[in-house]
Structure formats: structure tokens, C-alpha cells
Design a protein around this motif. Structure first.
Motif, PDB file in Angstrom:
ATOM      1  N   ASP A 122      20.421  84.719  66.222  1.00 36.43           N
ATOM      2  CA  ASP A 122      21.249  85.938  66.198  1.00 36.43           C
ATOM      3  C   ASP A 122      22.703  85.605  65.905  1.00 36.43           C
ATOM      4  OD1 ASP A 122      19.043  87.492  66.706  1.00 36.43           O
ATOM      5  OD2 ASP A 122      19.428  87.671  68.853  1.00 36.43           O
ATOM      6  N   ASP A 123      23.199  84.537  66.536  1.00 36.72           N
ATOM      7  CA  ASP A 123      24.586  84.120  66.286  1.00 36.72           C
ATOM      8  C   ASP A 123      24.791  83.775  64.817  1.00 36.72           C
ATOM      9  OD1 ASP A 123      25.188  84.396  68.976  1.00 36.72           O
ATOM     10  OD2 ASP A 123      24.933  82.258  69.426  1.00 36.72           O
ATOM     11  N   VAL A 124      23.841  83.053  64.244  1.00 37.02           N
ATOM     12  CA  VAL A 124      23.935  82.655  62.828  1.00 37.02           C
ATOM     13  C   VAL A 124      23.865  83.895  61.939  1.00 37.02           C
ATOM     14  CG1 VAL A 124      22.839  81.354  60.957  1.00 37.02           C
ATOM     15  CG2 VAL A 124      22.978  80.352  63.250  1.00 37.02           C
ATOM     16  N   GLU A 125      22.940  84.802  62.262  1.00 37.04           N
ATOM     17  CA  GLU A 125      22.756  86.007  61.439  1.00 37.04           C
ATOM     18  C   GLU A 125      23.971  86.927  61.481  1.00 37.04           C
ATOM     19  OE1 GLU A 125      18.998  87.431  62.861  1.00 37.04           O
ATOM     20  OE2 GLU A 125      17.897  86.000  61.625  1.00 37.04           O
ATOM     21  N   ASN A 126      24.796  86.807  62.507  1.00 36.29           N
ATOM     22  CA  ASN A 126      26.016  87.610  62.583  1.00 36.29           C
ATOM     23  C   ASN A 126      27.053  87.174  61.552  1.00 36.29           C
ATOM     24  OD1 ASN A 126      25.131  89.326  64.570  1.00 36.29           O
ATOM     25  ND2 ASN A 126      25.893  88.050  66.236  1.00 36.29           N
ATOM     26  N   ASP A 127      26.916  85.953  61.044  1.00 35.05           N
ATOM     27  CA  ASP A 127      27.802  85.444  59.998  1.00 35.05           C
ATOM     28  C   ASP A 127      27.106  85.679  58.652  1.00 35.05           C
ATOM     29  OD1 ASP A 127      29.256  83.921  58.141  1.00 35.05           O
ATOM     30  OD2 ASP A 127      29.835  82.444  59.655  1.00 35.05           O
ATOM     31  N   ILE A 128      27.299  86.857  58.084  1.00 36.20           N
ATOM     32  CA  ILE A 128      26.575  87.281  56.882  1.00 36.20           C
ATOM     33  C   ILE A 128      26.783  86.314  55.723  1.00 36.20           C
ATOM     34  CG2 ILE A 128      26.285  89.129  55.180  1.00 36.20           C
ATOM     35  CD1 ILE A 128      25.229  89.814  57.991  1.00 36.20           C
ATOM     36  N   GLU A 129      28.034  85.880  55.511  1.00 41.48           N
ATOM     37  CA  GLU A 129      28.301  84.946  54.415  1.00 41.48           C
ATOM     38  C   GLU A 129      27.509  83.661  54.575  1.00 41.48           C
ATOM     39  OE1 GLU A 129      32.346  83.974  53.373  1.00 41.48           O
ATOM     40  OE2 GLU A 129      32.960  86.052  53.718  1.00 41.48           O
ATOM     41  N   LEU A 130      27.467  83.139  55.799  1.00 44.21           N
ATOM     42  CA  LEU A 130      26.728  81.906  56.075  1.00 44.21           C
ATOM     43  C   LEU A 130      25.238  82.120  55.842  1.00 44.21           C
ATOM     44  CD1 LEU A 130      26.697  78.973  57.072  1.00 44.21           C
ATOM     45  CD2 LEU A 130      26.589  79.859  59.420  1.00 44.21           C
ATOM     46  N   LEU A 131      24.733  83.256  56.275  1.00 49.45           N
ATOM     47  CA  LEU A 131      23.313  83.575  56.107  1.00 49.45           C
ATOM     48  C   LEU A 131      22.937  83.635  54.629  1.00 49.45           C
ATOM     49  CD1 LEU A 131      20.914  84.147  57.938  1.00 49.45           C
ATOM     50  CD2 LEU A 131      21.405  86.578  57.702  1.00 49.45           C
ATOM     51  N   ILE A 132      23.758  84.285  53.823  1.00 50.90           N
ATOM     52  CA  ILE A 132      23.505  84.370  52.373  1.00 50.90           C
ATOM     53  C   ILE A 132      23.516  82.966  51.773  1.00 50.90           C
ATOM     54  CG2 ILE A 132      24.507  85.139  50.172  1.00 50.90           C
ATOM     55  CD1 ILE A 132      25.432  87.689  51.755  1.00 50.90           C
ATOM     56  N   TYR A 133      24.474  82.152  52.204  1.00 53.53           N
ATOM     57  CA  TYR A 133      24.574  80.781  51.708  1.00 53.53           C
ATOM     58  C   TYR A 133      23.305  79.985  52.045  1.00 53.53           C
ATOM     59  CZ  TYR A 133      26.105  75.999  51.100  1.00 53.53           C
ATOM     60  OH  TYR A 133      26.179  74.689  50.717  1.00 53.53           O
ATOM     61  N   LEU A 134      22.825  80.088  53.281  1.00 52.05           N
ATOM     62  CA  LEU A 134      21.628  79.352  53.714  1.00 52.05           C
ATOM     63  C   LEU A 134      20.409  79.737  52.881  1.00 52.05           C
ATOM     64  CD1 LEU A 134      22.013  79.604  57.595  1.00 52.05           C
ATOM     65  CD2 LEU A 134      22.347  77.561  56.179  1.00 52.05           C
ATOM     66  N   LYS A 135      20.303  81.030  52.579  1.00 47.83           N
ATOM     67  CA  LYS A 135      19.158  81.506  51.794  1.00 47.83           C
ATOM     68  C   LYS A 135      19.233  81.050  50.342  1.00 47.83           C
ATOM     69  CE  LYS A 135      17.848  85.243  54.771  1.00 47.83           C
ATOM     70  NZ  LYS A 135      17.748  86.612  55.096  1.00 47.83           N
ATOM     71  N   SER A 136      20.461  80.725  49.875  1.00 49.90           N
ATOM     72  CA  SER A 136      20.633  80.292  48.485  1.00 49.90           C
ATOM     73  C   SER A 136      20.284  78.813  48.293  1.00 49.90           C
ATOM     74  CB  SER A 136      22.071  80.535  48.025  1.00 49.90           C
ATOM     75  OG  SER A 136      22.934  79.562  48.603  1.00 49.90           O
ATOM     76  N   LEU A 137      20.166  78.067  49.399  1.00 45.47           N
ATOM     77  CA  LEU A 137      19.865  76.636  49.294  1.00 45.47           C
ATOM     78  C   LEU A 137      18.439  76.418  48.804  1.00 45.47           C
ATOM     79  CD1 LEU A 137      21.477  75.438  52.640  1.00 45.47           C
ATOM     80  CD2 LEU A 137      22.376  75.094  50.327  1.00 45.47           C
TER      81      LEU A 137
END
Length: 173
Positions: A122-137
Motif C-alpha cells: 500500500d505504501d508503494v502504491e501510494n507513490d504513483i510515479e514509482l508504481l508506474i516505473y516499476l511496471k515499466s521494468l
């Protein structure tokens, strides 16, 4: 056992669950019931055991190297020191096997304010930019797996206290 799961939480995606269960089975299969994780990294044949586990995980299309596995085990056993400085590099080394990708990911993670505070998905998902970045890897990294890697690499209160002392500051009591 839960210890094997601790090792794999940061290295293997949690979904699909059957892949994760297979990874746990592979690690447990290498360790006899009376052996502990330490036997993976120390003693006679430790290097061969580590390589065998990594090969078996890779055979299941799981992107885990012997180095990634060794790092996770060393962190769990407290052999590898955990510090705030450099935490992003250690997290990156747990997430992807490619060194170039690690070098790209680490600064991105280091830019996250208080990385060690991202304790769950949940903490990670609150950082939308980080989440988008992780999915792009390639392969993509889930919020659950990043949170597991952060928790595995986060310094304990004791380690933070010794960091403060080495800086010449008094640790809060």
C-alpha cells in the motif's frame, strides 16, 4: 518454512501463486530439514548448492541469480550490514539480475523520500510515479516485491543507532 519465504519475498514475484510456491519448494528441497539458511552460504559445497538453487529457479523462468540469493540470505542472517546509505543499491540488486538495470533503478529508488518507510505494498502504491516505473521494468516488479526488498534491507533500530554513533552524533535514547 517462513525463513525460506523471507528469502524469496524480495526475489520472486508473489503472483502467480503457483510460481511462488514452486520457488519455495525448490529452496526447501535444497535444504534438508535439519539445515538452516546458513548452510546455503557456508560450509562444504555451499557455492554448488547456491548455484543449483539459482539454476532450478531459472528453470522455472524466475530471474534469480546465485548472487541475488546469496545477498538475500546474508541480509536475513545479519551478515550483510544494513545501512540507509546505499540501501537503494542493495534493493536494486535484489530486484533485477542485470547490472545495467540495477544502475538505472538505484538512483530512481534513492530519489524516493525515506525509502525505508515504504513498508508494504500500500505504501508503494501510494507513490504513483514509482508504481508506474516499476511496471515499466523488464520484467516488471510488483509493489509487494519492492516492499519486501525494502523491509529486508532496512536497517534495524540497533543498526541505525550504530550509524548515528559512527557519525559522531548521539543516538536518541
Amino acid at each position: 518454512s517462513w525463513v525460506e519465504m523471507d528469502v524469496l519475498n524480495a526475489l520472486v514475484e508473489h503472483n502467480p501463486a503457483d510460481c511462488y510456491a514452486k520457488a519455495v519448494e525448490i529452496l526447501e528441497g535444497e535444504l534438508e530439514p535439519w539445515e538452516g539458511l546458513r548452510d546455503l552460504i557456508e560450509g562444504d559445497g555451499a557455492k554448488a548448492r547456491m548455484e543449483r538453487v539459482a539454476c532450478n529457479l531459472q528453470a522455472e523462468r524466475l530471474e534469480v541469480t546465485a548472487d541475488m540469493l546469496r545477498l538475500a540470505v546474508r541480509l536475513i542472517l545479519g551478515i550483510e550490514p544494513r545501512k540507509r546509505e546505499g540501501q537503494a543499491q542493495v534493493v536494486a540488486a535484489l530486484l533485477v539480475k542485470d547490472m545495467d538495470a540495477q544502475r538505472e533503478i538505484a538512483p530512481r529508488l534513492a530519489a524516493v523520500h525515506r525509502l525505508d518507510k515504504l513498508r508494504d505494498a500500500d505504501d508503494v502504491e501510494n507513490d504513483i510515479e514509482l508504481l508506474i516505473y516499476l511496471k515499466s521494468l523488464k520484467p516488471p516488479v510488483s509493489a509487494e516485491r519492492l516492499a519486501s526488498a525494502i523491509c529486508l534491507t532496512a536497517p534495524t533500530a540497533l543498526e541505525l543507532g550504530s550509524e548515528d554513533e559512527s557519525d559522531g552524533r548521539q543516538s536518541p535514547t
